[in-house]
Motif scaffolding. Structure first.
Motif, mmCIF file in Angstrom:
data_model
loop_
_atom_site.group_PDB
_atom_site.id
_atom_site.type_symbol
_atom_site.label_atom_id
_atom_site.label_comp_id
_atom_site.label_asym_id
_atom_site.label_seq_id
_atom_site.Cartn_x
_atom_site.Cartn_y
_atom_site.Cartn_z
ATOM 1 N N GLY A 1 47.963 46.922 37.614
ATOM 2 C CA GLY A 1 48.955 45.901 37.941
ATOM 3 C C GLY A 1 48.345 44.661 38.556
ATOM 4 N N ALA A 2 47.178 44.794 39.194
ATOM 5 C CA ALA A 2 46.510 43.631 39.775
ATOM 6 C C ALA A 2 45.979 42.712 38.686
ATOM 7 N N PHE B 1 46.643 47.017 45.741
ATOM 8 C CA PHE B 1 47.169 45.945 44.909
ATOM 9 C C PHE B 1 47.304 46.430 43.462
ATOM 10 N N GLY B 2 48.535 46.581 43.014
ATOM 11 C CA GLY B 2 48.776 46.900 41.612
ATOM 12 C C GLY B 2 48.404 48.309 41.214
ATOM 13 N N TYR B 3 48.278 49.203 42.178
ATOM 14 C CA TYR B 3 47.987 50.613 41.893
ATOM 15 C C TYR B 3 49.145 51.437 42.418
ATOM 16 N N SER B 4 49.842 52.128 41.523
ATOM 17 C CA SER B 4 51.089 52.803 41.885
ATOM 18 C C SER B 4 50.876 54.172 42.498
ATOM 19 N N PHE C 1 50.571 46.736 50.839
ATOM 20 C CA PHE C 1 50.801 46.989 49.427
ATOM 21 C C PHE C 1 51.247 45.700 48.742
ATOM 22 N N THR D 1 52.797 44.998 45.272
ATOM 23 C CA THR D 1 53.347 45.839 44.216
ATOM 24 C C THR D 1 54.759 45.398 43.853
ATOM 25 N N GLN E 1 56.834 47.831 43.057
ATOM 26 C CA GLN E 1 57.596 49.010 43.441
ATOM 27 C C GLN E 1 58.444 48.707 44.679
ATOM 28 N N VAL F 1 56.984 53.259 47.148
ATOM 29 C CA VAL F 1 55.684 53.108 47.791
ATOM 30 C C VAL F 1 55.449 54.222 48.812
ATOM 31 N N ILE G 1 54.795 45.410 52.663
ATOM 32 C CA ILE G 1 54.898 45.430 51.207
ATOM 33 C C ILE G 1 55.229 44.024 50.727
ATOM 34 N N SER H 1 55.573 41.620 47.046
ATOM 35 C CA SER H 1 55.629 41.643 45.585
ATOM 36 C C SER H 1 54.731 40.583 44.969
#
Length: 345
Positions: free
Chosen positions: A29-30, A221-224, A253, A255, A257, A262, A277, A279
């Motif tokens: 996602g990053a 960052f961008g890792y779920s 975070f 993300t 999500q 999260v 968090i 986005s």
């Protein structure tokens, strides 16, 4: 406006005193966030949800009698489990070819801003195969120290020499023995991602876990943190230790999500309310306090001081960005000099 107890932007920039590392963990996602319109020529950065179609594997998989709408990691695991070496090699070749062809554009990206917002004490550990972070690294410094990179799943642009324990550009040769670098495998069966099976990957994970034990802040960052990636999550959780013992550390975070997702995936890494968090990368702690995340964290959470933001200029050209960052260099040089003298005494 700041009061007498609050550091100004200049004071925060000039007063360098934190030596503990800030660790950033990158997922797919990053790369998608950094290159929402694709690479230099518009080649898309895949997520696992659209991996098959982005890499053009649908027809190949259909011809093999495999449902192309299944998760790619599940598909690879099934092929691996039956020991089909030919198909494993075909998929590995397709993945390497696609990612090796990605090329960064000319203007600064989120990856450039991320690299320039951290210092040499910091680390970026990436699960991503694409070469764009490394390409940004090779052009971004301009006399500034940069964080060290760790490739947790290998990378198409990174190679290594096992004999001499040297890492470098995948297309280069070892500086000691002169032999061409070897590239680590990119694909692992999801059911058992045995990172210890490859010496380069094992060494990267060892470094990652040691840093994770001692870092003061982690940004994911961008890792779920998917449930399917249990080996990675277990290794990370083991190094981080019990969350109750991390009462001074902060977990951040970046993300798309929601908060419930999260916390469900990363509950082992969060001590009570010590998390945030965002986005958008530019709303994150890193982008709002570039190269001083530790100092800003200390002032806000331990000194209870109001902090004015000093955001990285996201629309600046490279010359403008480097010029904006020049005042950071001397305080950092003096800090490193003082640290070196202290360590040697």
């Amino acid at each position: 406006m700041t009061d007498d107890r609050s550091p100004s932007v200049k004071e925060e920039r000039d007063n360098v005193f934190v030596g503990r590392s800030h660790l950033v963990v990158l997922g797919a996602g990053a790369s998608r966030a950094a290159f929402p319109n694709g690479d230099r020529i518009g080649k898309k950065l895949p997520l696992m949800a659209d991996f098959v179609d982005t890499l053009g594997l649908r027809q190949l998989l259909t011809g093999w009698g495999i449902d192309p709408d299944k998760n790619f990691e599940d598909i690879f695991s099934e092929i691996y489990d039956v020991g089909d070496r030919d198909r494993i090699d075909v998929l590995q070749s397709h993945v390497e070819e696609y990612f090796s062809g990605l090329e960064i554009g000319d203007e600064p990206t989120i990856y450039d801003h991320l690299l320039l917002s951290l210092r040499q004490k910091d680390f970026i550990a990436t699960f991503n195969w694409d070469p764009l972070l490394l390409q940004a690294y090779q052009r971004s410094g301009y006399g500034l120290s940069l964080p060290r990179l760790i490739f947790l799943h290998g990378n198409v642009a990174s190679g290594y020499c096992l004999k001499d324990q040297v890492v470098g550009n995948a297309n280069s040769r070892c500086s000691r023995c002169g032999e061409p670098f070897t590239r680590a495998p990119l694909l692992y069966p999801i059911s058992r991602k045995n990172y210890a099976a490859n010496d380069f990957i094992a060494a990267e994970w060892h470094t990652f876990k040691e840093i994770l034990k001692h870092t003061f802040m982690v940004t994911i960052f961008g890792y779920s943190g998917p449930k399917s990636d249990q080996e990675a999550l277990s290794a990370m959780g083991g190094a981080w230790g019990p969350a109750k013992d991390r009462e001074m550390e902060q977990t951040c975070f970046i993300t798309i999500q929601n908060e419930d997702e999260v916390l469900a995936n990363f509950d082992k890494f969060v001590h009570t309310h010590h998390y945030e968090i965002n986005s958008n990368f530019y709303d994150s702690w890193i982008a709002r306090h570039p190269r001083r995340t530790g100092e800003a964290w200390w002032n806000q959470y331990l000194e209870c001081k109001f902090l004015p933001d000093n955001p990285v200029p996201k629309n600046a050209t490279f010359p403008e960005l480097w010029g904006w960052l020049q005042p950071f260099k001397e305080p950092e040089r003096l800090f490193e000099l003082k640290k070196t003298n202290s360590d040697s005494s």
